[in-house]
Design a protein around this motif. Structure first.
Motif, short mmCIF file in Angstrom:
data_model
loop_
_atom_site.label_atom_id
_atom_site.label_comp_id
_atom_site.label_asym_id
_atom_site.label_seq_id
_atom_site.Cartn_x
_atom_site.Cartn_y
_atom_site.Cartn_z
N ASN A 83 2.40 37.85 78.12
CA ASN A 83 2.59 36.42 77.85
C ASN A 83 3.14 35.67 79.06
N LEU A 84 3.95 36.34 79.86
CA LEU A 84 4.51 35.70 81.06
C LEU A 84 3.43 35.45 82.12
N LEU A 85 2.37 36.28 82.10
CA LEU A 85 1.28 36.12 83.07
C LEU A 85 0.16 35.22 82.57
N SER A 86 0.08 35.04 81.26
CA SER A 86 -1.04 34.31 80.66
C SER A 86 -0.62 32.94 80.14
N SER A 87 -1.58 32.04 80.14
CA SER A 87 -1.33 30.70 79.55
C SER A 87 -1.55 30.73 78.05
N ASP A 88 -2.30 31.76 77.59
CA ASP A 88 -2.56 31.93 76.15
C ASP A 88 -1.54 32.92 75.58
N THR A 89 -0.58 32.42 74.81
CA THR A 89 0.46 33.30 74.25
C THR A 89 0.29 33.48 72.74
N SER A 90 -0.95 33.31 72.29
CA SER A 90 -1.20 33.45 70.85
C SER A 90 -1.26 34.92 70.44
N ILE A 91 -0.96 35.16 69.17
CA ILE A 91 -1.05 36.49 68.57
C ILE A 91 -1.64 36.33 67.19
N SER A 92 -2.54 37.21 66.80
CA SER A 92 -3.19 37.09 65.50
C SER A 92 -2.19 37.31 64.37
N PHE A 93 -2.56 36.87 63.19
CA PHE A 93 -1.73 37.04 61.99
C PHE A 93 -1.44 38.52 61.76
N THR A 94 -2.51 39.33 61.87
CA THR A 94 -2.37 40.79 61.68
C THR A 94 -1.55 41.41 62.80
N GLY A 95 -1.77 40.96 64.03
CA GLY A 95 -1.03 41.47 65.19
C GLY A 95 0.46 41.20 65.07
N CYS A 96 0.79 40.00 64.58
CA CYS A 96 2.20 39.62 64.39
C CYS A 96 2.84 40.50 63.31
N ALA A 97 2.11 40.71 62.22
CA ALA A 97 2.61 41.57 61.13
C ALA A 97 2.82 43.00 61.63
N ALA A 98 1.88 43.50 62.45
CA ALA A 98 1.99 44.87 62.98
C ALA A 98 3.20 44.99 63.91
#
Length: 312
Positions: A83-98
C-alpha cells in the motif's frame, strides 16, 4: 445485495496516506522491521531445533511463540508495504475478512500460549521435582493445540459475525489493516450487540489468560522469596523475566484497545497502539529471549561456530 443492505464490495485502507511525504521513510522502516522480525524468529526456531539442550517444554512453547510472531507480522506488514508503494490501497470484501480472521487467529492464540508458558514457569519453579512428569510431551502438545483451537474459535466467531452485518456507507478504513474497531465503525445501524460481543470475547481471550498469568506469577514470586540464596533467587527470576517482558508489551496495548466501548475510540491513537502489539512485540520477542537467556545465547554461539568455524 439488497437483502442485508450490503452495498460495499471492497474497502479502501487509509493507512499512512495522510503523510504522503513520509511514504518512503515508512516503507524502509517497515521493510526493515519485517525482515528483522522474520529472520530473528527463524533463528530462534532453528537454534531450538538444532540444540538438544533446548528440547524442553519451555523452549517448545518458545518455538510456538516464534512461529506465531512470524505469522502474526506476515498478516499485516506485507500489505502495508504494498500500500505504501501503490496509489491503489483497496482490498476486497473477502480479502478484508480473511485478513481480520488470520490476525485474530494468531493474536488470540498468542494470548492463550503466553498463559500456557506462565503455567510452565509456575510448575518449573514451584514444583521442580514433579515438573517433567506433569509437563510431558503430551501435555505440551495439548496446551499448544488448545491455544490454536481457542484462537480459531474466536477468530471465526468475530469475523463471521462482523462481515455478516450491513455495510452501506463509507468504505474507507482509517487504519493500516482490517482491524475490528475501524471496520465496525463502517457498519450501518446499531452495533451495540457487536461491541458487547467483542468486549465479552476480549474478556475471555485477553483477561482470563492474563489473570492466569498473574496468579501463576504471584505463586512464582512467593516461591522465589522463600529461596535463601540471592543467587538462587536471581536464577529463578531470570527464567521468567523474558516471558514477563513479552506479556507486558503484548497485553498492555491489547487490553486498552479491545476492552472499551466504541464511543471512546480514537482511530489515530489506536493506529499507533496497534503498531506496538502487531509490529513491535514480534520484533522484540527474539531480542528479549536471546539477550536475557543464557541457554539461548549459548546455543546461538554454538550454531555460529558450526556455521563459520566447522573445523575448530
Amino acid at each position: 445485495t439488497t437483502g442485508n443492505k450490503t452495498s460495499v464490495i471492497m474497502f479502501v485502507i487509509l493507512g499512512f496516506s495522510h503523510h504522503p511525504d513520509m511514504k518512503v521513510i515508512f516503507f524502509i522502516l517497515f521493510l526493515c522491521i519485517y525482515i528483522i522480525t522474520v529472520l530473528g524468529n527463524l533463528i530462534i526456531l532453528l537454534v531450538i531445533k538444532m540444540d538438544p539442550v533446548l528440547h524442553t517444554p519451555m523452549y517448545f512453547f518458545l518455538r510456538n511463540l516464534s512461529f506465531l510472531e512470524i505469522c502474526y507480522t506476515s498478516v499485516t506488514l506485507p500489505r502495508v508495504l504494498v500500500n505504501l508503494l501503490s496509489s491503489d490501497t483497496s482490498i476486497s470484501f473477502t480479502g478484508c475478512a480473511a485478513q481480520m480472521y488470520f490476525f485474530l487467529l494468531f493474536g488470540a492464540t498468542e494470548c492463550c500460549l503466553l498463559a500456557a508458558m506462565a503455567y510452565d514457569r509456575y510448575l518449573a519453579i514451584c514444583s521442580p521435582l514433579h515438573y517433567m512428569d506433569v509437563m510431558n510431551k503430551k501435555v505440551c502438545m495439548q496446551l499448544a493445540a488448545s491455544s490454536w483451537i481457542c484462537g480459531n474459535l474466536v477468530a471465526l466467531g468475530h469475523t463471521a459475525f462482523i462481515f455478516s452485518l450491513p455495510f452501506c456507507g463509507s468504505n474507507v478504513i482509517n487504519h493500516f489493516f482490517c482491524e475490528i474497531q475501524p471496520v465496525l465503525m463502517l457498519v450501518c445501524g446499531d452495533t451495540y450487540w457487536n461491541e458487547l460481543q467483542i468486549i465479552l470475547a476480549a474478556v475471555f481471550v485477553i483477561l482470563m489468560p492474563f489473570l492466569l498469568i498473574l496468579v501463576s506469577y504471584s505463586l512464582i514470586v512467593s516461591s522465589i522469596l522463600k529461596i535463601r540464596s540471592a543467587k538462587g533467587r536471581y536464577k529463578a527470576f531470570s527464567t521468567c523475566f523474558s516471558h514477563l517482558t513479552v506479556v507486558t508489551l503484548f497485553y498492555g496495548t491489547a487490553v486498552f484497545i479491545y476492552i472499551r466501548p466504541k464511543s471512546s475510540y480514537s482511530l489515530d491513537v489506536d493506529k499507533v497502539l496497534s503498531l506496538f502489539y502487531s509490529v513491535l512485540t514480534p520484533i522484540l520477542n527474539p531480542i528479549i529471549y536471546s539477550l536475557r537467556n543464557r541457554e539461548v545465547k549459548g546455543a546461538l554461539f554454538k550454531m555460529r561456530k558450526k556455521l563459520f568455524h566447522p573445523n575448530t
